[in-house]
Design a protein around this motif. Structure first.
Motif, PDB file in Angstrom:
ATOM      1  N   VAL A  12      -3.342  -8.241  -1.836  1.00  9.54           N
ATOM      2  CA  VAL A  12      -2.690  -7.326  -2.766  1.00  9.54           C
ATOM      3  C   VAL A  12      -2.584  -7.987  -4.144  1.00  9.54           C
ATOM      4  O   VAL A  12      -2.859  -7.360  -5.165  1.00  9.54           O
ATOM      5  N   HIS A  13      -2.244  -9.264  -4.169  1.00  5.53           N
ATOM      6  CA  HIS A  13      -2.122  -9.991  -5.446  1.00  5.53           C
ATOM      7  C   HIS A  13      -3.472 -10.130  -6.140  1.00  5.53           C
ATOM      8  O   HIS A  13      -3.518 -10.283  -7.365  1.00  5.53           O
ATOM      9  N   LYS A  14      -4.553 -10.082  -5.378  1.00  2.88           N
ATOM     10  CA  LYS A  14      -5.901 -10.121  -5.971  1.00  2.88           C
ATOM     11  C   LYS A  14      -6.331  -8.747  -6.466  1.00  2.88           C
ATOM     12  O   LYS A  14      -7.397  -8.615  -7.042  1.00  2.88           O
ATOM     13  N   GLY A  15      -5.516  -7.719  -6.199  1.00  3.52           N
ATOM     14  CA  GLY A  15      -5.834  -6.380  -6.663  1.00  3.52           C
ATOM     15  C   GLY A  15      -6.627  -5.536  -5.681  1.00  3.52           C
ATOM     16  O   GLY A  15      -7.175  -4.498  -6.052  1.00  3.52           O
ATOM     17  N   TYR A  16      -6.682  -5.957  -4.436  1.00  2.00           N
ATOM     18  CA  TYR A  16      -7.417  -5.184  -3.438  1.00  2.00           C
ATOM     19  C   TYR A  16      -6.699  -3.858  -3.185  1.00  2.00           C
ATOM     20  O   TYR A  16      -5.477  -3.780  -3.224  1.00  2.00           O
ATOM     21  N   CYS A  39     -16.770  -6.172  -1.509  1.00  2.00           N
ATOM     22  CA  CYS A  39     -17.085  -5.610  -2.830  1.00  2.00           C
ATOM     23  C   CYS A  39     -17.525  -4.155  -2.703  1.00  2.00           C
ATOM     24  O   CYS A  39     -17.147  -3.314  -3.524  1.00  2.00           O
ATOM     25  N   ALA A  40     -18.295  -3.836  -1.680  1.00  2.00           N
ATOM     26  CA  ALA A  40     -18.755  -2.460  -1.473  1.00  2.00           C
ATOM     27  C   ALA A  40     -17.585  -1.524  -1.198  1.00  2.00           C
ATOM     28  O   ALA A  40     -17.567  -0.379  -1.671  1.00  2.00           O
ATOM     29  N   GLY A 122      -1.103   6.329 -13.150  1.00  2.00           N
ATOM     30  CA  GLY A 122      -1.522   5.110 -12.481  1.00  2.00           C
ATOM     31  C   GLY A 122      -1.684   5.296 -10.992  1.00  2.00           C
ATOM     32  O   GLY A 122      -1.453   6.379 -10.449  1.00  2.00           O
ATOM     33  N   MET A 123      -2.086   4.270 -10.367  1.00  2.00           N
ATOM     34  CA  MET A 123      -2.256   4.278  -8.928  1.00  2.00           C
ATOM     35  C   MET A 123      -0.950   3.870  -8.266  1.00  2.00           C
ATOM     36  O   MET A 123      -0.145   3.153  -8.852  1.00  2.00           O
ATOM     37  N   PRO A 124      -0.764   4.322  -7.057  1.00  2.00           N
ATOM     38  CA  PRO A 124       0.497   4.006  -6.380  1.00  2.00           C
ATOM     39  C   PRO A 124       0.611   2.519  -6.081  1.00  2.00           C
ATOM     40  O   PRO A 124      -0.392   1.856  -5.815  1.00  2.00           O
ATOM     41  N   PRO A 125       1.823   1.983  -6.134  1.00  2.00           N
ATOM     42  CA  PRO A 125       1.992   0.580  -5.747  1.00  2.00           C
ATOM     43  C   PRO A 125       1.734   0.446  -4.246  1.00  2.00           C
ATOM     44  O   PRO A 125       2.021   1.352  -3.469  1.00  2.00           O
ATOM     45  N   MET A 126       1.165  -0.668  -3.833  1.00  2.00           N
ATOM     46  CA  MET A 126       0.819  -0.867  -2.435  1.00  2.00           C
ATOM     47  C   MET A 126       2.034  -0.771  -1.518  1.00  2.00           C
ATOM     48  O   MET A 126       1.901  -0.364  -0.370  1.00  2.00           O
ATOM     49  N   GLU A 127       3.220  -1.098  -2.015  1.00  2.00           N
ATOM     50  CA  GLU A 127       4.412  -0.989  -1.183  1.00  2.00           C
ATOM     51  C   GLU A 127       4.622   0.445  -0.723  1.00  2.00           C
ATOM     52  O   GLU A 127       5.121   0.692   0.372  1.00  2.00           O
ATOM     53  N   LEU A 128       4.221   1.390  -1.551  1.00  2.00           N
ATOM     54  CA  LEU A 128       4.364   2.797  -1.226  1.00  2.00           C
ATOM     55  C   LEU A 128       3.441   3.191  -0.077  1.00  2.00           C
ATOM     56  O   LEU A 128       3.809   3.975   0.787  1.00  2.00           O
TER      57      LEU A 128
END
Length: 154
Positions: A12-16, A39-40, A122-128
């Motif tokens: 998540v911290h890497k932005g995945y 990556c794909a 924006g995109m939803p936070p991963m916690e959501l």
């Protein structure tokens, strides 16, 4: 925060995104590393590039099932269509109250259920999405077990 999401925090911290996080879990299950595949999977992020397309948990889950079930590039599991149909049907039923399976529908529905505003544009936070991601992973594991995929990859 969901316990599964805690395990995924480095990603998540890497932005995945969601589809990549499902693949990260599958790579742990399969004990393999495939950077190109990761990556794909990025192409499935955020409703396929914020195009209003399907949630990455839907498309990524189907891709993960295809990957986990393949023996090699040329030999898909004979029941891959049944597996992905089972997953997609479950996902559509699970997200029906959100008004669709698009990333925006799902994230808006999750935000409303949590009583949290969705970031503007924006995109939803991963916690959501973490609880739904965990549910999706559990469904993938259920399908994995019911179709005896343990021995599928070589």
């Amino acid at each position: 925060m969901n316990a599964l999401l805690l395990d995924l925090l480095p990603y998540v911290h890497k932005g995945y995104c969601c589809s990549q996080l499902l693949l990260a879990l599958a790579r742990q299950l399969d004990d393999t590393d495939n950077a190109g595949l990761m990556c794909a999977m990025r192409g499935l992020c955020h409703g396929i590039g914020q195009s209003g397309g399907p949630c990455g948990l839907l498309t990524g889950g189907a891709a993960v099932l295809g990957w986990l079930s393949s023996k090699n590039e040329e030999e898909p599991h004979p029941m891959i269509d049944a597996m992905t149909n089972e997953y997609a049907t479950w996902f559509m039923e699970r997200t029906q109250a959100f008004g669709g399976t698009g990333c925006e529908n799902v994230s808006s529905g999750l935000a409303a259920a949590a009583g949290e505003p969705l970031p503007e544009g924006g995109m939803p936070p991963m916690e959501l999405c973490g609880d739904l991601l965990a549910e999706c992973w559990e469904k993938i594991l259920d399908i994995h077990e019911s179709y005896d995929l343990e021995s599928a990859r070589s």
